[in-house]
Design an enzyme around this catalytic site. Structure first.
Site, mmCIF file in Angstrom:
data_model
loop_
_atom_site.group_PDB
_atom_site.id
_atom_site.type_symbol
_atom_site.label_atom_id
_atom_site.label_comp_id
_atom_site.label_asym_id
_atom_site.label_seq_id
_atom_site.Cartn_x
_atom_site.Cartn_y
_atom_site.Cartn_z
ATOM 1 N N ILE A 247 0.865 -1.182 0.000
ATOM 2 C CA ILE A 247 0.000 0.000 0.000
ATOM 3 C C ILE A 247 0.899 1.228 0.000
ATOM 4 C CG2 ILE A 247 -1.789 1.294 1.236
ATOM 5 C CD1 ILE A 247 -2.530 -1.352 2.649
ATOM 6 N N HIS A 248 0.773 2.068 -1.027
ATOM 7 C CA HIS A 248 1.619 3.258 -1.059
ATOM 8 C C HIS A 248 0.949 4.492 -1.631
ATOM 9 C CE1 HIS A 248 2.053 2.309 -5.340
ATOM 10 N NE2 HIS A 248 2.507 3.528 -5.492
ATOM 11 N N ARG A 249 -0.180 4.359 -2.322
ATOM 12 C CA ARG A 249 -0.801 5.528 -2.963
ATOM 13 C C ARG A 249 -1.414 6.453 -1.917
ATOM 14 N NH1 ARG A 249 -0.977 5.456 -8.471
ATOM 15 N NH2 ARG A 249 -0.545 3.435 -9.447
ATOM 16 N N ARG A 284 5.955 6.040 3.351
ATOM 17 C CA ARG A 284 4.756 6.869 3.521
ATOM 18 C C ARG A 284 3.705 6.145 4.349
ATOM 19 N NH1 ARG A 284 2.107 8.027 -1.936
ATOM 20 N NH2 ARG A 284 3.593 9.733 -2.088
ATOM 21 N N ASP A 330 -2.190 -1.512 -4.182
ATOM 22 C CA ASP A 330 -2.709 -0.368 -4.930
ATOM 23 C C ASP A 330 -1.706 0.069 -5.998
ATOM 24 O OD1 ASP A 330 -0.766 0.839 -3.388
ATOM 25 O OD2 ASP A 330 -2.143 2.091 -2.224
#
Length: 372
Positions: A247-249, A284, A330
């Site tokens: 998950i990074h967006r 992030r 994502d």
């Protein structure tokens, strides 16, 4: 490396050569500036570098500029070492920042390199801020732009990547579409496949070439098995019996309600099915958890079925993708690689630029409902 990939790359190189010859009227060594900034771009550029080194070393001089968009050593520098990729000739060290400040710093640094090196063409990949900055800097200084992964569209302009794709494509001289849908998208936006050379930003050439990452995945999968197989044992993982999560967006990481809904659901699933979930999280994501969801982060860290780990190298990620049972992500690149390795994939978005994956059943789109 597959024959199809070499043919694809040869077509790219020949097209570039012909464009420069027709534009300049002379035959000379071509200087190509590779611009990368994120891990997937480094990997994609490695395929081009291999092809140049093995087949066009006397015709092409390659220079690599790293914007520093991925500032964590594990997110970028380690890939050059592990995969024996030529390290960047320039590193802007831009790091993390809001979109405007980050992109502006990249444009400034790229412009200086362009004016110093005066390349014959600039090679860009994908849809990051590094791609956008390279396209704007090069096009405004009248350096031809070559865009790999052109034509991809999610048709959601609220995503910064979608704006980056569109602007980069319309600043390019040569555009290489990885899928038939992407090729058709370019035609629908006014690009003409019948254009004749010399090619310019006002008379661009589009190609349907196939996907550069398919051959890269095949090329590195065997290497990953040889070099990284102890990784599975170190995390007590059985092949095809764990779920890989990335998950990074910002749509998922910066909205704490959405991030909480996603990770709470995954934690409950892991416990209910006694299934290991491996989560190599982007900085992030970790920062969002620690700053806004500390209790959830602690719960995840203490769950015996959850393995939150730092970002892993490309070879380690390739091994995890190849040996997992399912992928939840994502990421555009990871969902694509799920298809290459024949793994079912849940994508935590309401749309995807890789629409073929939805059509063929590899990918299921899921839009998380944020926690109140």
């Amino acid at each position: 490396m597959s024959v199809s990939f070499f043919l694809c790359l040869e077509e790219k190189i020949i097209s570039l050569t012909n464009t420069i010859i027709l534009s300049n009227g002379i035959m000379s060594n071509i200087k190509l500036l590779n611009i990368v900034g994120a891990r997937p771009q480094i990997i994609k550029s490695s395929a081009i570098s291999r092809a140049i080194r093995l087949n066009f070393a006397s015709e092409i001089t390659e220079i690599t500029l790293h914007t520093g968009q991925h500032y964590d050593k594990e997110m970028s520098e380690v890939f050059f070492d592990e995969l024996e990729i030529h390290k960047p000739d320039f590193n802007l060290g831009v790091g993390s920042a809001p979109h405007g400040r980050q992109t502006a710093a990249m444009i400034t640094g790229i412009e200086e390199v362009l004016l110093t090196e005066k390349p014959d063409a600039v090679l860009l990949y994908g849809d990051t801020n590094s791609t956008l900055a390279g396209a704007i800097a090069a096009a405004k200084l009248h350096f031809p732009v070559i865009h790999i992964e052109a034509g991809l569209r999610s048709f959601n302009k609220s995503m910064p990547e979608e704006l980056n794709r569109i602007i980069s494509d319309h600043s390019s001289t040569l555009l290489f579409a990885p899928t038939n849908a992407a090729f058709k998208n370019l035609i629908n936006e006014g690009f003409r496949p019948e254009n004749s050379p010399p090619y310019t930003v006002d008379n661009p050439k589009i190609y349907f070439t196939g996907d550069i990452m398919y051959d890269n995945s095949l090329f590195f999968a065997e290497l990953a098995e040889r070099k990284k197989s102890p990784l599975l044992e170190s995390m007590a993982l059985e092949r095809n019996n764990f779920i890989l999560v990335t998950i990074h967006r910002d749509i998922n990481t910066d909205d704490t309600g959405r991030l909480e809904a996603i990770l709470s659901t995954l934690k409950n699933m892991a416990a209910e099915y006694s299934m290991p979930f491996v989560m190599p999280f982007h900085p992030r994501t970790i920062n969002s958890l620690k700053s806004g969801l500390r209790n959830l982060f602690d719960d995840l860290s203490n769950c015996s079925f959850i393995r939150i780990i730092p970002p892993v190298s490309y070879l380690s990620m390739t091994l995890l993708e190849k040996t997992c049972g399912m992928i939840i992500t994502d990421s555009g690149g990871v969902q694509k690689e799920s298809h290459f390795f024949r793994k079912p994939c849940i994508v935590l978005r309401k749309e995807t630029e890789w629409i073929e994956l939805v059509a063929n059943g590899t990918v299921k789109l899921v839009m998380p409902i944020r926690s109140p």
